[in-house]
Write an enzyme that holds these catalytic residues in place. Structure first.
Site, PDB file in Angstrom:
ATOM      1  N   ASP A  14       0.870  -1.182   0.000  1.00  0.00           N
ATOM      2  CA  ASP A  14       0.000   0.000   0.000  1.00  0.00           C
ATOM      3  C   ASP A  14       0.904   1.227   0.000  1.00  0.00           C
ATOM      4  OD1 ASP A  14      -2.340   1.640   0.337  1.00  0.00           O
ATOM      5  OD2 ASP A  14      -1.804   1.847   2.440  1.00  0.00           O
ATOM      6  N   SER A  15       0.300   2.370  -0.265  1.00  0.00           N
ATOM      7  CA  SER A  15       1.044   3.633  -0.205  1.00  0.00           C
ATOM      8  C   SER A  15       1.548   3.899   1.221  1.00  0.00           C
ATOM      9  CB  SER A  15       0.145   4.779  -0.654  1.00  0.00           C
ATOM     10  OG  SER A  15      -1.036   4.787   0.126  1.00  0.00           O
ATOM     11  N   CYS A  77      -3.855  -1.006  -2.118  1.00  0.00           N
ATOM     12  CA  CYS A  77      -4.135   0.429  -2.249  1.00  0.00           C
ATOM     13  C   CYS A  77      -5.095   0.682  -3.412  1.00  0.00           C
ATOM     14  CB  CYS A  77      -2.809   1.139  -2.502  1.00  0.00           C
ATOM     15  SG  CYS A  77      -2.955   2.904  -2.695  1.00  0.00           S
ATOM     16  N   GLU A 156      -6.042   9.040  10.107  1.00  0.00           N
ATOM     17  CA  GLU A 156      -4.642   9.025  10.571  1.00  0.00           C
ATOM     18  C   GLU A 156      -4.452   9.851  11.835  1.00  0.00           C
ATOM     19  OE1 GLU A 156      -1.569   9.069   7.742  1.00  0.00           O
ATOM     20  OE2 GLU A 156      -2.499   7.305   6.820  1.00  0.00           O
ATOM     21  N   CYS A 188     -11.191   3.364  -0.759  1.00  0.00           N
ATOM     22  CA  CYS A 188      -9.932   3.830  -0.163  1.00  0.00           C
ATOM     23  C   CYS A 188      -9.656   2.970   1.069  1.00  0.00           C
ATOM     24  CB  CYS A 188     -10.057   5.305   0.221  1.00  0.00           C
ATOM     25  SG  CYS A 188      -8.599   5.946   1.057  1.00  0.00           S
ATOM     26  N   HIS A 190      -8.519   3.576   3.904  1.00  0.00           N
ATOM     27  CA  HIS A 190      -8.819   4.117   5.229  1.00  0.00           C
ATOM     28  C   HIS A 190     -10.315   4.133   5.554  1.00  0.00           C
ATOM     29  CE1 HIS A 190      -4.753   5.451   4.675  1.00  0.00           C
ATOM     30  NE2 HIS A 190      -4.707   6.060   5.839  1.00  0.00           N
TER      31      HIS A 190
HETATM   32  N1  DGL Z   1      -4.007   3.891   0.289  1.00  0.00           N
HETATM   33  C1  DGL Z   1      -4.651   4.976  -0.418  1.00  0.00           C
HETATM   34  C2  DGL Z   1      -5.878   4.429  -1.170  1.00  0.00           C
HETATM   35  O1  DGL Z   1      -6.422   3.399  -0.849  1.00  0.00           O
HETATM   36  C3  DGL Z   1      -5.043   6.104   0.528  1.00  0.00           C
HETATM   37  C4  DGL Z   1      -3.866   6.898   1.059  1.00  0.00           C
HETATM   38  C5  DGL Z   1      -3.094   7.638  -0.014  1.00  0.00           C
HETATM   39  O2  DGL Z   1      -3.601   8.635  -0.563  1.00  0.00           O
HETATM   40  O3  DGL Z   1      -2.004   7.189  -0.341  1.00  0.00           O
HETATM   41  O4  DGL Z   1      -6.298   5.036  -2.109  1.00  0.00           O
END
Ligand code: DGL
Length: 268
Positions: A14-15, A77, A156, A188, A190
């Site tokens: 993931d990012s 992600c 976060e 997303c 989160h």
């Molecule tokens: N992991 C990213 C997503 O699911 C969210 C966080 C980011 O913007 O990197 O899109």
């Protein structure tokens, strides 16, 4: 001490740490798998970055996971799944699973009136990945997309129960109260953590959690290809990040519900 098995692990990335929501679901249904998780905590967030940059980052991380001997790559992600699956698939013949298709399949199954909302980062929404995939499956479905960039910092910064968050959620989603969309895709990593907040604004809607849907998909692929782990007991997990953020342990616990004791740093 338990000996560490060398059954090939699943690689998941993931990012940042948001992908731990997918990891958490994977762990629930595939306890005996070995897993390597990578979070690009140095370069997060991806959601406001260009497609070109996201493709470069995704390719670097995938090469790294492949160098560790993973048996498949799970793109936890939504932003990467929306923009860069093609580049990852071009560098490996192993199965590559993103979160878009599983989420879409589940949403189509759940929606009775064929009206679906998709929320995600700007990059995800601008890519129209969810909309395109839904229309590929059923062109008669009405899809509306909305970027909700403030939802990531709400999670976060642990503002989920703060009154300001309800105002923000209402600002983003309030317009749908009077419309009859019966299903919303949380596009997303989160957003599963703010399900209750979303329910406060849109009380009567099917909420599609892509992370859950993705985990089910991974299990199916491993089962159908005879690739399930041969471990007798629980599998191990190795965690890698590109930078160790200050609130790492706390955030990881909130997102994944697991205590991460050891973390490896891999910079690019
Ligand atoms: N992991 C990213 C997503 O699911 C969210 C966080 C980011 O913007 O990197 O899109």
């Amino acid at each position: 001490m338990k000996t560490r098995t060398n059954n090939p692990p699943i690689g998941i990335f993931d990012s940042g740490l948001g992908g731990l929501t997918v990891y958490r679901e994977l762990r629930k249904i595939l306890p005996s798998e070995n897993i390597i998780y990578f979070g690009d905590t140095m370069r997060v967030p991806y959601g406001n970055k260009s497609t070109e940059s996201i493709k470069i980052f995704s390719s670097e991380i995938s090469q790294f996971l492949l160098s560790l001997g993973v048996k498949m790559i799970v793109v936890a992600c939504n932003t990467v799944s929306s923009t860069s699956l093609d580049i990852i698939e071009s560098i490996t013949k192993l199965p590559v699973v993103g979160v878009i298709e599983p989420g879409v399949k589940l949403a189509i199954k759940k929606s009775k009136n064929k009206k679906i909302i998709v929320i995600g980062t700007r990059a995800t929404v601008n890519s129209h990945s969810y909309k395109n995939k839904i229309e590929e499956n059923d062109p008669t479905i009405d899809v509306i997309e909305k970027a909700c960039p403030l939802f990531v910092p709400i999670v976060e910064e642990n503002f989920v129960n703060h009154k300001a968050s309800l105002l923000i959620a209402d600002e983003y989603l309030g317009e749908f109260k009077s419309k009859d969309y019966d299903t919303i895709i949380l596009g997303c990593t989160h957003y599963p953590l703010i399900k209750n907040l979303i329910k406060k604004v849109l009380s009567d809607i099917n909420i599609i959690d892509s992370s859950k849907a993705c985990a089910g998909y991974v299990k199916d692929i491993l089962t159908n290809n005879n690739m399930l782990s041969k471990n007798d007991g629980d599998g191990w997990t190795d965690f890698y990040v590109s930078d160790k953020p200050q609130n790492f342990m706390e955030l990881a616990y909130r997102l994944a519900g697991v205590k991460i004791c050891k973390i490896n740093i891999k910079r690019f």
